[in-house]
Enzyme design. Structure first.
Site, PDB file in Angstrom:
ATOM      1  N   GLY A  16      -8.964  -1.536   4.903  1.00  0.00           N
ATOM      2  CA  GLY A  16      -7.897  -0.675   4.402  1.00  0.00           C
ATOM      3  C   GLY A  16      -8.473   0.531   3.689  1.00  0.00           C
ATOM      4  O   GLY A  16      -9.635   0.524   3.260  1.00  0.00           O
ATOM      5  N   GLN A  17      -7.640   1.564   3.601  1.00  0.00           N
ATOM      6  CA  GLN A  17      -8.123   2.803   2.995  1.00  0.00           C
ATOM      7  C   GLN A  17      -7.012   3.425   2.173  1.00  0.00           C
ATOM      8  O   GLN A  17      -5.854   3.471   2.602  1.00  0.00           O
ATOM      9  CB  GLN A  17      -8.589   3.771   4.088  1.00  0.00           C
ATOM     10  CG  GLN A  17      -9.401   4.940   3.565  1.00  0.00           C
ATOM     11  CD  GLN A  17     -10.071   5.684   4.704  1.00  0.00           C
ATOM     12  OE1 GLN A  17      -9.689   5.541   5.860  1.00  0.00           O
ATOM     13  NE2 GLN A  17     -11.088   6.480   4.396  1.00  0.00           N
ATOM     14  N   ALA A  19      -6.214   6.445  -1.363  1.00  0.00           N
ATOM     15  CA  ALA A  19      -6.571   7.787  -1.840  1.00  0.00           C
ATOM     16  C   ALA A  19      -7.890   7.796  -2.591  1.00  0.00           C
ATOM     17  O   ALA A  19      -8.630   8.780  -2.550  1.00  0.00           O
ATOM     18  CB  ALA A  19      -5.460   8.320  -2.736  1.00  0.00           C
ATOM     19  N   THR A  20      -8.198   6.668  -3.260  1.00  0.00           N
ATOM     20  CA  THR A  20      -9.385   6.672  -4.116  1.00  0.00           C
ATOM     21  C   THR A  20     -10.459   5.680  -3.683  1.00  0.00           C
ATOM     22  O   THR A  20     -11.541   5.660  -4.278  1.00  0.00           O
ATOM     23  CB  THR A  20      -8.988   6.349  -5.572  1.00  0.00           C
ATOM     24  OG1 THR A  20      -8.360   5.052  -5.603  1.00  0.00           O
ATOM     25  CG2 THR A  20      -8.038   7.396  -6.115  1.00  0.00           C
ATOM     26  N   ALA A  21     -10.163   4.837  -2.675  1.00  0.00           N
ATOM     27  CA  ALA A  21     -11.147   3.826  -2.305  1.00  0.00           C
ATOM     28  C   ALA A  21     -10.882   3.316  -0.897  1.00  0.00           C
ATOM     29  O   ALA A  21      -9.804   3.516  -0.330  1.00  0.00           O
ATOM     30  CB  ALA A  21     -11.112   2.663  -3.297  1.00  0.00           C
ATOM     31  N   VAL A  23     -11.637  -0.358   1.534  1.00  0.00           N
ATOM     32  CA  VAL A  23     -11.969  -1.786   1.439  1.00  0.00           C
ATOM     33  C   VAL A  23     -12.603  -2.214   2.758  1.00  0.00           C
ATOM     34  O   VAL A  23     -12.077  -1.936   3.837  1.00  0.00           O
ATOM     35  CB  VAL A  23     -10.719  -2.637   1.141  1.00  0.00           C
ATOM     36  CG1 VAL A  23     -11.098  -4.113   1.031  1.00  0.00           C
ATOM     37  CG2 VAL A  23     -10.044  -2.166  -0.143  1.00  0.00           C
ATOM     38  N   ASP A 135       2.308   0.194  -8.016  1.00  0.00           N
ATOM     39  CA  ASP A 135       2.124   0.525  -6.596  1.00  0.00           C
ATOM     40  C   ASP A 135       2.430  -0.698  -5.723  1.00  0.00           C
ATOM     41  O   ASP A 135       1.669  -1.038  -4.812  1.00  0.00           O
ATOM     42  CB  ASP A 135       0.704   1.034  -6.337  1.00  0.00           C
ATOM     43  CG  ASP A 135       0.604   1.773  -4.990  1.00  0.00           C
ATOM     44  OD1 ASP A 135       1.657   2.104  -4.407  1.00  0.00           O
ATOM     45  OD2 ASP A 135      -0.532   1.994  -4.522  1.00  0.00           O
TER      46      ASP A 135
END
Length: 714
Positions: A16-17, A19-21, A23, A135
């Site tokens: 997964g992707q 805005a800040t990282a 996985v 979130d």
């Protein structure tokens, strides 16, 4: 390849992707076991240091089975870049589950309840630790399949989380726009300046959107063109939503919004669960934070659902399937009231069958003493009064046709819609077939019960006839004696004679009507047998499943074609043929559902209407006969006692011109005893016949088993 001292991963093995990282799927060097590592990008490091460290601190303090566990914080090589090592959730995210074609119209009820329980438990852990997530969305709810095959869902991604008590507020903006509370949406998405502060209830709005999407497969609020393309309208829909509405969709540009306070008919949840869930959605999808529920009420209402037992009910006359949610400590009265709300069958008219027997329920009995039911083994509800068939309510999905134009992206998208529609058509077919199973099963049980009641009525009539014969023989003796003794009044006992004559007529009428009822039941049984044979030979489900597999295979191929973006000539021709084949397969499925499954289903509904009307009439008649037999039994007992007394008090002329009275022992007792013996002999005969029949059936079963065959169902 990237690595830390204990873990390594490939950059193309991404889970997964954000805005800040990003996985990645990683392996532990020492064991090879799978884990997830969260690697932060340069945007993350632009945030204040305390914000960067917040997620580490949050995960360290949270320890719950419904929250993804933080296992370690390590550094990448020589860069000293920190990464989070977390448990690996092989089932993907709830978002990926909802993206599967079979879940396009929402999850099944059992899976939805697991999501509900998991999210509620995870959020309860957050609130106990004073944490607001900020979130919540399907992409941040991960799925793990346990050893028992059951799903477990876990909250993840605490990059936006912060500590916040119920009475505190914040002004910073985080989240995903489709799931943002309208107040946050206005500032974060529309960029409109405002000084509003936000409380912990913003998580409840996100949970409401997530639950709606999980139940239906789509977002609750959709402007024309979609939320990302029509942002102003999106904000207008969520802020101007009428009270109590849980969804609003705009179907054309500048057109009106179609509001709804119910979950759609395509939703896979039962009416029983919808009844409990909709008020929760209505009160957490509330733009006004002052009117929105707090977490205490949210937890109370959701846990109330999760702690209820489910009683599966099939209303035979109406041909409808129901799931009734009640607490195990509730009484049968409460259960019957809940059944009334779903079926409109009043409690006084409700009768139940289970596994072939009448199910007698005590009104003060607790629900946990009711037999355990499943979707395949429901309790059959029968109304004392005739009810019109309703049947399974469903909406046939739209199946789009492929345009002749060659377009890899459009073709792949249409292929997914077609596959989703075929999945839904298969579910509809299975529902129609299951409904027919329940109808045939319930009618079979009803016929067996009514036939037994007919036999009991015949036996009662036979017993009354024996009593009647005794009274008539006693009456004849009395009349004979009156004829021999001139001082007796021949008219004495005339009323009794008339009653006996009426009884003869009543019993003859009952016998004739019971015979007629038995003939009607035999006719229904013959029709049932023919219909049952046709039903069990039906192969519609198998045919649809085969076509679904073909459609799914083409969908997978068209998805691969889309990834290539451009095809060689031969591959392009194959693509076109496959697209054409998918359309043909989809049309075959539609024809099977409409012309086969639906037609047989509607025909059976017509039959069950006639069958149950006749069955209800017969049952009422048998109950009336039962009451008449009870009344006749009392009358004959009184007549017999009166005649015995009258017979014993008759003075007889004996030798020596002396008067005496006939003793009961010498005159009445032998006849009375003979009658009782005759009744007992008749009962013994029936019992012996019943035992003989069972022995024959057992012998047949033993013989079939010795021959290596399965015993035939009776």
């Amino acid at each position: 390849m990237q690595s830390t001292s204990n873990y390594l991963w490939l950059l193309n093995d991404i889970l997964g992707q954000g805005a800040t990282a990003s996985v990645y799927k990683a392996r532990r060097k020492q064991t090879g076991d799978h884990y997830a590592v969260k690697v932060f990008n340069h945007v993350s490091y632009l945030r204040p240091y305390e914000v960067q460290m917040r997620e580490f601190d949050m995960l360290r303090k949270l320890n719950h089975k419904n929250i993804v566990k933080l296992l370690a914080v390590e550094e990448v090589g020589t860069t000293k870049q920190k990464v989070l090592v977390m448990e690996y959730c092989a089932g993907g995210s709830l978002h990926s589950v909802l993206e599967e074609s079979e879940n396009a119209f929402g999850l099944s009820e059992s899976e939805f309840l697991i999501v509900l329980q998991s999210v509620v438990a995870g959020m309860n852990q957050l609130r106990e630790n004073g944490v607001v997530h900020r979130d919540i969305k399907p992409g941040n709810i991960m799925r793990v399949v346990g050893e028992d095959g059951q799903s477990v869902y876990k909250l993840t991604d605490f990059g936006a989380a912060r500590e916040l008590e119920d009475d505190e507020q914040f002004m910073s903006l985080y989240g995903t726009e489709e799931y943002l509370h309208p107040d946050m949406y206005e500032r974060a998405v529309l960029r409109k300046p405002q000084n509003k502060k936000y409380g912990v209830t913003v998580d409840l709005w996100s949970i409401g959107v997530t639950f709606y999407q999980t139940a239906t497969g789509s977002l609750p609020f959709i402007p024309y063109g979609g939320p990302r393309k029509n942002k102003e309208m999106m904000h207008k829909i969520t802020t101007e939503k009428p009270e109590g509405m849980i969804a609003g969709v705009q179907h054309r540009d500048c057109g009106p919004v179609e509001w709804s306070k119910e979950l759609p008919i395509t939703c896979r949840l039962s009416e029983g669960l919808k009844f409990l869930l909709v008020p929760i959605l209505a009160n957490i999808l509330e733009a006004d934070q002052a009117k929105c529920w707090g977490f205490d009420q949210f937890f109370a209402e959701t846990n109330d659902i999760l702690h209820r037992s489910v009683i599966h009910i099939f209303s035979l006359q109406q041909a409808t399937v129901h799931k009734v949610y009640v607490h195990s400590y509730n009484t049968i009265n409460v259960l019957m009231d809940a059944i009334f709300r779903q079926t409109d069958v009043p409690a006084v008219e409700q009768e139940f069958m289970y596994e072939g027997y009448c199910l007698e329920l005590d009104l003060v009995q607790q629900v946990d003493l009711v037999p355990k039911t499943t979707e395949e083994r429901p309790i059959i509800l029968v109304s004392k009064e005739q009810k019109a068939p309703i049947g399974i309510t469903y909406k046939e999905p739209d199946v789009p046709t492929f345009p002749p134009k060659f377009d890899l992206i459009s073709d792949a998208n249409l292929a997914k819609i077609v596959t989703c529609a075929v999945h839904q058509l298969l579910r509809i077919t299975k529902s129609l077939m299951k409904c027919q199973d329940f109808i045939l099963r319930g009618v079979y049980w009803m016929l067996a019960i009514l036939k037994e009641e007919c036999r009991n009525t015949v036996q009662r009539v036979a017993t009354l006839n024996l009593k009647l014969d005794f009274c008539k023989s006693t009456m004849m003796r009395i009349q004979k004696i009156y004829g021999q003794q001139s001082r007796m009044n021949p008219s004495e006992g005339g009323d009794v004679h008339m009653k006996l004559q009426l009884t003869v007529h009543f019993l003859a009428t009952i016998s004739q009507n019971v015979q007629n009822s038995q003939k009607q039941l035999d006719q229904i049984a013959a029709q049932w047998s023919t219909t049952n044979d046709i039903h069990h030979k039906d192969s519609t489900i198998g045919k649809v499943e085969v076509l679904l597999e073909k459609v799914s295979a083409i969908h997978r191929q068209l998805k691969k074609d889309r990834m290539k973006m451009k095809l060689q000539y031969n591959d392009e021709q194959i693509h076109k043929f496959e697209k054409l084949n998918m359309g043909i397969h989809a049309k075959k499925v539609l024809a099977l559902v409409r012309e086969d499954a639906e037609q047989k289903y509607k025909k059976l509904l017509t039959c069950v209407k006639d069958w149950m009307r006749t069955a209800c009439d017969i049952r009422k008649q048998l109950r009336s006969f039962g009451e008449q037999c009870e009344s006749l039994h009392c009358d004959l007992e009184n007549c017999g006692a009166y005649l015995n007394n009258m017979y014993n008090q008759i003075p007889l002329k004996v030798e020596g011109d002396q008067s005496t009275t006939k003793s009961t022992a010498s005159t009445v007792y032998p006849d009375q005893k003979c009658m009782e013996m005759a009744i007992r002999m008749k009962q013994l005969k029936q019992e012996i016949e019943h035992v003989t029949k069972e022995l024959q059936q057992n012998n047949m079963t033993i013989q079939s088993l010795s021959d290596g065959q399965k015993p035939q169902d009776i």
